[in-house]
Design an enzyme around this catalytic site. Sequence first.
Site: not given
Length: 160
Positions: A112, A75, A73, A62, A64, A115
């Site tokens: 999430c 994924e 993210c 990830n 940010e 994703c």
Amino acid sequence: MTKKIEIKVSLEVFSKEEWTEEDAGLIEKARSVLENAHAPYSNFLVGAALLLEDGNVFAANNQENASFPVGICAERAVLSYAMGNFPHVRPLKIAIVAKRRLDGELATVTPCGLCRQTINEYEVKFNHPIEILMLNPQEEILKASGIDQLLPFKFNDLNS
């Protein structure tokens, strides 16, 4: 008359002794990129590893950003890289490992919503499920046979 729509979902749980060599390698690859995550705001590190049908394995974490919607993210990062560079090679499995930086403990996470929908896009594109492996603090793999186990009412299902 009112209709009811029900969908049954399930995950399989595998102890470390039950892991396949392939699954173990994918989990370890995801774990190996955790510390490279750029997560100065949440201190929540996520690594993901993706196995393609041709045997290639890619990993990402990830990233940010102070403008929170701009981050990505793990994924989606690994799927975007693999599908951007190998658009005709089917993804088979994705492994996800997460931990809290402050206490160093593994955290059980599922992809999430963004994703999940991204994984769904590639399942639809290749007309084949992508196995999702999620490591928990007990060193067990929670395995979903495809995104329908995590996202039963997918966007593309609404009119099918």
